[in-house]
Design a protein around this motif. Structure first.
Motif, PDB file in Angstrom:
ATOM      1  N   GLU A 171       0.854  -1.190   0.000  1.00 54.15           N
ATOM      2  CA  GLU A 171       0.000   0.000   0.000  1.00 54.15           C
ATOM      3  C   GLU A 171       0.891   1.241   0.000  1.00 54.15           C
ATOM      4  O   GLU A 171       1.991   1.222   0.558  1.00 54.15           O
ATOM      5  CB  GLU A 171      -0.910   0.016   1.223  1.00 54.15           C
ATOM      6  CG  GLU A 171      -1.953  -1.095   1.228  1.00 54.15           C
ATOM      7  CD  GLU A 171      -2.955  -0.919   2.346  1.00 54.15           C
ATOM      8  OE1 GLU A 171      -3.628   0.129   2.378  1.00 54.15           O
ATOM      9  OE2 GLU A 171      -3.051  -1.822   3.200  1.00 54.15           O
ATOM     10  N   SER A 188      -5.349   3.457  -2.236  1.00 57.54           N
ATOM     11  CA  SER A 188      -5.493   2.607  -1.054  1.00 57.54           C
ATOM     12  C   SER A 188      -6.664   3.046  -0.200  1.00 57.54           C
ATOM     13  O   SER A 188      -7.416   2.210   0.335  1.00 57.54           O
ATOM     14  CB  SER A 188      -4.206   2.633  -0.225  1.00 57.54           C
ATOM     15  OG  SER A 188      -3.131   2.070  -0.927  1.00 57.54           O
ATOM     16  N   LEU A 197      -6.569  -7.265   3.930  1.00 54.28           N
ATOM     17  CA  LEU A 197      -5.388  -6.667   3.321  1.00 54.28           C
ATOM     18  C   LEU A 197      -4.168  -7.036   4.167  1.00 54.28           C
ATOM     19  O   LEU A 197      -4.185  -6.880   5.390  1.00 54.28           O
ATOM     20  CB  LEU A 197      -5.515  -5.143   3.240  1.00 54.28           C
ATOM     21  CG  LEU A 197      -6.383  -4.565   2.123  1.00 54.28           C
ATOM     22  CD1 LEU A 197      -7.853  -4.867   2.342  1.00 54.28           C
ATOM     23  CD2 LEU A 197      -6.191  -3.052   2.021  1.00 54.28           C
TER      24      LEU A 197
END
Length: 358
Positions: A217, A223, A241
């Protein structure tokens, strides 16, 4: 043969991973293999083989005279014949050639979206191509582009390869249930198209299935949009994630389906990794993806700009286990047959010899 790979950073991107893969693999095959990183180190630093020579230039600006001469000294000291510059590192390779004309320069293009760009948007690259001895590209569309747009006519298609490190310990544990995990290995950035995948997954509403996003990220709007969507649609118990991870083989061993949803690609290494892991795969149909994944034979393809098609293909692969088993087996066999390290290295070394002797 004495070859050096050049890359601007060691962040976990496709071009960066291939530069490291080449340097490591060649260290086992030729008399000298080096890796030069110009601007930033990163997660891939720990991936470099101990047999591979390494130099970090810590370049601070576009034209950094000190970095160029440090690179020149390294090249001369180690009697390097060819520098193989990946992605945006072509610029320092050209400055090196100006200061040391006997060096051969190869530029390796990994950026699939380049085919949609005009010559005027790539004026610096095209001018620099006057100094290239050869260009390598990762798909056939890029091959056409560089032949039409650049001054270097010695252009070659060299597929990517990958190999798992059997000595690397797996530490990542995926959430969710065995047999019901979908994994997408792609950094969270444009043009990876994660939101389209999230929308398709959400709309299908398949009980007990989970989606796992593996990739770096960048603390940016891309993001943020992903995290906001997960929260807005109450997907926190179904979408996870993990950030950038090194133990990809371990992660894929826990997965049920591999997905890639990008709107543009060169030659995605993750598809090769899915194949090595024997993972049933759903892939975008851009770049070289259709060469790796044969639709309805070793996986399913979809138009990344058609979210209904993405959703339908995702449902098809989720709902049919015998189909998944067949896809995983066929993709694994295909990747081992066509994109193994030994096969691609043989092609690569043959081109190096040709360029060195030209």
């Amino acid at each position: 043969m004495r070859i050096v790979q050049i890359i601007d950073s060691l962040e976990a991107g496709g071009a960066e991973r291939m530069a490291v893969n080449y340097a490591n693999a060649l260290a086992q095959e030729i008399s000298f293999s080096g890796l030069v990183v110009t601007r930033n180190e990163g997660a891939l630093l720990n991936e470099i083989n101990s047999k591979c020579s390494y130099l970090f230039l810590n370049k601070k600006q576009t034209i950094d005279v000190q970095a160029v001469f440090e690179l020149r000294q390294y090249i001369v000291t180690h009697k390097v014949a060819i520098v193989h510059a990946h992605g945006t590192s072509f610029f320092i390779a050209v400055l090196l050639k100006i200061s040391y004309p006997k060096i051969k320069v190869i530029w390796h293009e990994h950026y699939g979206a380049r085919v949609n760009q005009t010559a005027s948007a790539n004026a610096v690259l095209i001018l620099c191509s006057l100094f290239f001895n050869a260009i390598f590209v990762v798909n056939k569309q890029l091959l056409t582009w560089v032949k039409q747009k650049t001054f270097c006519k010695n252009a070659y298609y060299i597929p990517n390869f990958t190999a798992f490190d059997i000595q690397k310990k797996g530490t990542t544990i995926l959430q969710g249930n065995d047999g019901q995990r979908i994994v997408c290995v792609a950094n969270l950035k444009h043009p990876k198209n994660h939101l389209a995948l999230l929308r398709a997954f959400k709309d299908l509403n398949v009980p007990n299935w989970t989606l796992h996003l593996i990739g770096e990220e960048y603390d940016d709007d891309y993001s943020k949009a992903i995290r906001d969507y997960i929260k807005l649609e109450n997907l926190e118990e179904f979408v996870f994630l993990y950030g950038a991870k090194r133990d990809i083989e371990n992660i894929l061993s826990q997965a049920t389906i591999g997905v890639l949803s990008s709107t543009a690609e060169g030659f995605p290494v993750c598809l090769l990794e899915y194949g090595l892991a024997g993972l049933p795969t759903l892939s975008t149909n851009v770049g070289s993806c259709s060469e790796v994944v044969a639709d309805n034979l070793s996986g399913l393809l979809f138009d990344p700009n058609n979210e209904d098609e993405l959703k339908n293909q995702l449902y098809k692969i989720i709902s049919d286990k015998p189909l998944r088993d067949r896809f995983g087996l066929y993709l694994q066999q295909s990747v081992l047959r066509k994109y193994s390290k030994s096969i691609i290295l043989k092609q690569l070394i043959a081109k190096y010899e040709e360029i060195k002797n030209d």
